[in-house]
Design a protein around this motif. Structure first.
Motif, PDB file in Angstrom:
ATOM      1  N   UNK A 236       1.446 -25.423  15.461  1.00 10.54           N
ATOM      2  CA  UNK A 236       2.342 -26.510  15.861  1.00 10.54           C
ATOM      3  C   UNK A 236       2.978 -26.230  17.220  1.00 10.54           C
ATOM      4  N   UNK A 237       3.407 -24.988  17.426  1.00 10.65           N
ATOM      5  CA  UNK A 237       4.065 -24.624  18.682  1.00 10.65           C
ATOM      6  C   UNK A 237       3.123 -24.716  19.872  1.00 10.65           C
ATOM      7  N   UNK A 238       1.812 -24.602  19.602  1.00  9.31           N
ATOM      8  CA  UNK A 238       0.849 -24.772  20.694  1.00  9.31           C
ATOM      9  C   UNK A 238       0.631 -26.248  21.013  1.00  9.31           C
ATOM     10  N   UNK A 239       1.020 -27.116  20.075  1.00  7.71           N
ATOM     11  CA  UNK A 239       0.866 -28.567  20.272  1.00  7.71           C
ATOM     12  C   UNK A 239       2.123 -29.237  20.809  1.00  7.71           C
ATOM     13  N   UNK A 240       3.287 -28.735  20.407  1.00  5.91           N
ATOM     14  CA  UNK A 240       4.548 -29.441  20.659  1.00  5.91           C
ATOM     15  C   UNK A 240       5.605 -28.477  21.153  1.00  5.91           C
TER      16      UNK A 240
END
Length: 330
Positions: A236-240
């Motif tokens: 998720x942190x790589x997306x947002x």
């Protein structure tokens, strides 16, 4: 130059209709005790007609969050769909009365009645909820005013509305208008089953349109189809840019630009857990709008959630800002 609204939400506009009954009434009406059920229009009208001494309150997940943010002193607006009937007029007036701009007038001759959740409270404190989604779930792009979105610092979207194509279109329109005005946009994942149904679209939304996303453990692991929460949050942190994970009584995990922090929870036995996630979001958004570090945003969310589970109802009774002050957060 400051914008007209600090936080605007798009969500299901639902009127909570509450009645005190005994177990015999539940048995007679065929109501399952202690759970939430989605019901159809005919059943909703039957139950509504059977209720005595009804109490009405504005509800809906993001609507509760926006009410909480407004109670904290933020300038707030709400996008939602109600019919021009008695419950719809009540919802619009009640929202405005609490200081939030309800930017969509009740729909005259609307295709469906105003949404309502009929809540039957028994003497043991159990709440049996029967929810008819009605017109609120029909929110579409025509309900979203570009001007309002562009004039808002932070927009908050309700994942439940992602179930319909017109809801997806409304979210994209709102996000792009808000970004055009230099604002930030985020979403509550809302429900792991909703995530399951629309995983690919949710993934695209999170990666391409959202500045922050709030979800719980089940929602995050469902979104990325992994069993390990840390793996899901790393993806998720790589997306947002900003990722928030609530974990019931465990510390909340917050990740911003790859930096992970945790916000501890003061555990208490809930009197009524309804609205805990909604008020967490309100506290978190207050911190976000005011530029606080993620750890403080998380603590603010936890304080608001802890207050609301201490009593019946999904909206705070205490002065949450005063609680922040007592903790030295403001």
């Amino acid at each position: 130059m400051s914008k007209t609204y600090q936080v605007a939400g798009i969500g299901n506009a639902i009127v909570d209709v509450i009645s005190t009954v005994d177990d015999h009434f539940l048995d007679h009406m065929g109501i399952q005790k202690g759970i939430m059920q989605l019901i159809e229009r005919e059943r909703a009208e039957t139950l509504f007609g059977a209720m005595r001494d009804r109490q009405e309150a504005s509800g809906g997940s993001v609507c509760n969050t926006i009410a909480g943010a407004g109670a904290l002193g933020l300038r707030t607006a709400l996008v939602g769909r109600v019919r021009d009937d008695s419950l719809g007029r009540f919802f619009a007036q009640d929202t405005e009365r609490t200081g939030t701009a309800f930017v969509n007038p009740p729909v005259k001759g609307g295709e469906l009645p105003t949404s309502r959740s009929m809540i039957f409270v028994t003497p043991d404190g159990e709440r049996s909820m029967n929810t008819y989604l009605g017109i609120s779930s029909e929110v579409g792009p025509d309900d979203v005013d570009d001007t309002v979105m562009a004039d808002t610092e932070v927009v908050f979207l309700e994942g439940y509305l992602f179930d319909k194509d017109k809801g997806k279109e409304a979210f994209l329109k709102a996000a792009r208008a808000c970004h055009t005005g230099g604002g930030r946009v985020g979403i509550a994942l809302s429900d792991p089953f909703c995530v399951d149904r629309h995983r690919a679209d949710f993934r695209r939304l999170v990666a391409n349109e959202m500045d922050y996303v709030i979800g719980n453990e089940k929602e995050w692991t469902s979104l990325y189809q992994v069993n390990d929460l840390d793996e899901a949050l790393a993806l998720a942190a790589s997306d947002c840019r900003i990722v928030v994970c609530t974990r019931s009584g465990d510390p909340v995990v917050l990740i911003k630009d790859g930096e992970r922090v945790e916000a501890p929870v003061n555990t208490r036995i809930p009197v009524d857990a309804t609205g805990a996630g909604d008020q967490f979001a309100a506290g978190f958004l207050y911190g976000l709008v005011n530029g606080h570090p993620m750890a403080i945003c998380g603590r603010m969310g936890n304080i608001a959630a802890t207050e609301v589970i201490g009593h019946i109802g999904a909206r705070p009774r205490a002065n949450i800002h005063a609680l922040f002050k007592a903790e030295g957060l403001v």
